[in-house]
Design an enzyme around this catalytic site. Structure first.
Site, PDB file in Angstrom:
ATOM      1  N   ASN A 209      26.184  -0.048  33.930  1.00 62.41           N
ATOM      2  CA  ASN A 209      27.394   0.734  33.658  1.00 62.41           C
ATOM      3  C   ASN A 209      27.402   1.986  34.526  1.00 62.41           C
ATOM      4  OD1 ASN A 209      25.998   2.953  32.125  1.00 62.41           O
ATOM      5  ND2 ASN A 209      25.540   1.250  30.741  1.00 62.41           N
ATOM      6  N   ASP A 279      25.187  -3.169  25.696  1.00 64.57           N
ATOM      7  CA  ASP A 279      25.358  -3.848  24.412  1.00 64.57           C
ATOM      8  C   ASP A 279      25.054  -5.341  24.521  1.00 64.57           C
ATOM      9  OD1 ASP A 279      26.202  -1.546  23.017  1.00 64.57           O
ATOM     10  OD2 ASP A 279      28.219  -1.764  23.829  1.00 64.57           O
ATOM     11  N   LYS A 289      17.871 -16.845  43.234  1.00 62.12           N
ATOM     12  CA  LYS A 289      19.226 -16.351  43.446  1.00 62.12           C
ATOM     13  C   LYS A 289      20.241 -17.464  43.251  1.00 62.12           C
ATOM     14  CE  LYS A 289      22.377 -14.611  46.967  1.00 62.12           C
ATOM     15  NZ  LYS A 289      22.569 -14.288  48.397  1.00 62.12           N
ATOM     16  N   PHE A 323      25.672   9.482  20.733  1.00 67.31           N
ATOM     17  CA  PHE A 323      26.789   9.775  21.632  1.00 67.31           C
ATOM     18  C   PHE A 323      27.802   8.644  21.522  1.00 67.31           C
ATOM     19  CE2 PHE A 323      24.622  13.271  23.320  1.00 67.31           C
ATOM     20  CZ  PHE A 323      25.390  13.909  24.303  1.00 67.31           C
ATOM     21  N   LYS A 337      31.458   5.553  13.956  1.00 70.38           N
ATOM     22  CA  LYS A 337      30.080   5.283  14.383  1.00 70.38           C
ATOM     23  C   LYS A 337      29.105   6.182  13.632  1.00 70.38           C
ATOM     24  CE  LYS A 337      27.343   5.006  18.668  1.00 70.38           C
ATOM     25  NZ  LYS A 337      27.408   5.131  20.156  1.00 70.38           N
ATOM     26  N   LYS A 341      26.332   4.217  11.208  1.00 70.13           N
ATOM     27  CA  LYS A 341      24.925   4.278  11.580  1.00 70.13           C
ATOM     28  C   LYS A 341      24.171   5.354  10.811  1.00 70.13           C
ATOM     29  CE  LYS A 341      25.896   2.525  16.230  1.00 70.13           C
ATOM     30  NZ  LYS A 341      25.418   1.152  16.008  1.00 70.13           N
TER      31      LYS A 341
END
Length: 402
Positions: A209, A279, A289, A323, A337, A341
């Site tokens: 990311n 995730d 490859k 975060f 969230k 959590k």
């Protein structure tokens, strides 16, 4: 906070050098041991004898004036200092330090010292606004130097605007306030995660990311500067730490970050998961490859372990902060969230907003604690955002003990 501190006061060549006389006097009156270092140009405004009389210490002006053959003067003085204060700081001396130039006694000490450095600029309003000066100050800030902003008013050049050296009393107050903040995490252990993870597809491809790790690194260095024993678990990033007191653990995958965070979690007082962990990861990893071929290629993905959720389930007395990087209804999703959590706090930002999110040097966040109290932190450098987040965490930890 000033009493018994050993302070090197660097005076560079501007008309505001006369204010450094009053600053020396006030620091000495408050119990500081002050040693003044002057540039050649500073001596054209004020005599070294003036500072010697006010500080009751020798004044240093020449790199090659070695009074004690057993010591190298600029290194000895750099090591001696608890605090190094540059006031007034001209555009010239700021540029030297930002670019690693050490060509006189003062600039050499500034490169050699391991003490905290405070810089009080003083210059013409247009010089202060020049892109080169702004870039140099930004660079120094990123390295942990602390700026005491100049005041606005009538300048010696005749202009009216920002660039006047702050008054001696205000400079001392700013240092004292910063010193108070510095020790607030002394004795605390802080664990922080940063950066992205990379999930392998084959020997040449991976999923990742846009996270660069800048926010997590800023948090680690800010926590260390406030006295904490800091461990930073980071994914693959192109960043280095300016604070060698921070223990750095490098990982690559979400699984490796999960193991590293869990292995160190139990001993921590504060845990901040700032990393952007994948995730999902490819269900099948190819040893060779994958060659391109006609048609589409579907990669089946499987969930990675939820690090934040699993840490929350193990939590005892740790203050756990997550975060939430969102692009739509960020505060709503962030609070969801926080609740799901069972976190102590969450830091929410809209990564699509201008001046926030991945890659940049600034951020805009909302801090929400367990009681759903929201604190909006407007656009600022990630270093400034990091310190503010830590201040809010400390306040919440204090409130929990009441």
């Amino acid at each position: 906070m000033i009493n018994n501190k050993r302070i090197v006061l660097g005076v560079s060549g501007g008309i505001a050098a006369y204010k450094a006389c009053a600053l020396t006097s006030k620091l000495t009156q408050q119990g500081a041991d002050v040693k003044v270092v002057m540039t050649d140009n500073a001596q054209k405004f004020v005599s070294p004898l003036t500072f010697q009389a006010l500080s009751r210490n020798p004044v240093y002006t020449d790199t090659f004036d070695e009074k004690d053959p057993a010591k190298i003067a600029h290194i000895d003085l750099a090591d001696w200092a608890d605090i190094t204060l540059l006031a007034p700081a001209t555009a010239n001396i700021i540029g030297k330090v930002a670019n690693g130039i050490a060509d006189d006694m003062l600039s050499t000490i500034l490169l050699a010292t391991q003490s905290q450095v405070y810089i009080a600029p003083a210059m013409n309003v247009h010089m202060y606004a020049h892109p080169a000066v702004k870039a140099n100050m930004k660079q120094l800030t990123s390295w942990g130097y602390h700026f005491i902003e100049p005041g606005a008013g009538y300048l010696a050049c005749g202009y009216v605007g920002k660039g006047r050296l702050e008054e001696p009393e205000s400079i001392i107050t700013a240092i004292e306030e910063h010193q108070k903040q510095n020790g607030r995490l002394t004795g605390k252990k802080v664990l922080i995660s940063a950066g992205p993870t990379k999930e392998k597809v084959d020997p040449v491809r991976f999923f990742t990311n846009r996270s660069t790790g800048k926010m997590g690194f800023a948090l680690a260095e800010a926590a260390s500067s406030m006295g904490a024993e800091v461990t930073l678990v980071t994914g693959p990033v192109n960043l280095s730490l300016s604070d060698d007191r921070v223990q750095r653990i490098d990982v690559v995958t979400a699984e490796e970050m999960h193991e590293a965070m869990h292995a160190r979690f139990e001993a921590q007082d504060v845990v901040i998961k700032a990393a952007a962990v994948a995730d999902y990861r490819p269900k099948q990893v190819y040893e060779e490859k994958m060659k391109k071929h006609d048609g589409t290629w579907q990669v089946e993905m499987e969930r990675t372990k939820d690090i934040l959720q699993s840490l929350a389930e193990r939590k005892t007395d740790q203050f756990l902060v997550g975060f939430a990087a969102e692009t739509k209804d960020p505060v709503d999703y962030g609070i969801k969230k926080l609740q799901q959590k069972d976190l102590d706090a969450i830091v929410i930002n809209n990564v699509a907003a201008d001046g926030a999110g991945f890659g940049g040097d600034t951020n805009i966040v909302t801090y929400v604690n367990r009681a759903h109290e929201k604190k909006n932190i407007s656009k600022a450098s990630k270093q400034q955002i990091a310190r503010r987040i830590l201040e809010l965490i400390l306040q919440d930890m204090k409130d929990e003990k009441k």
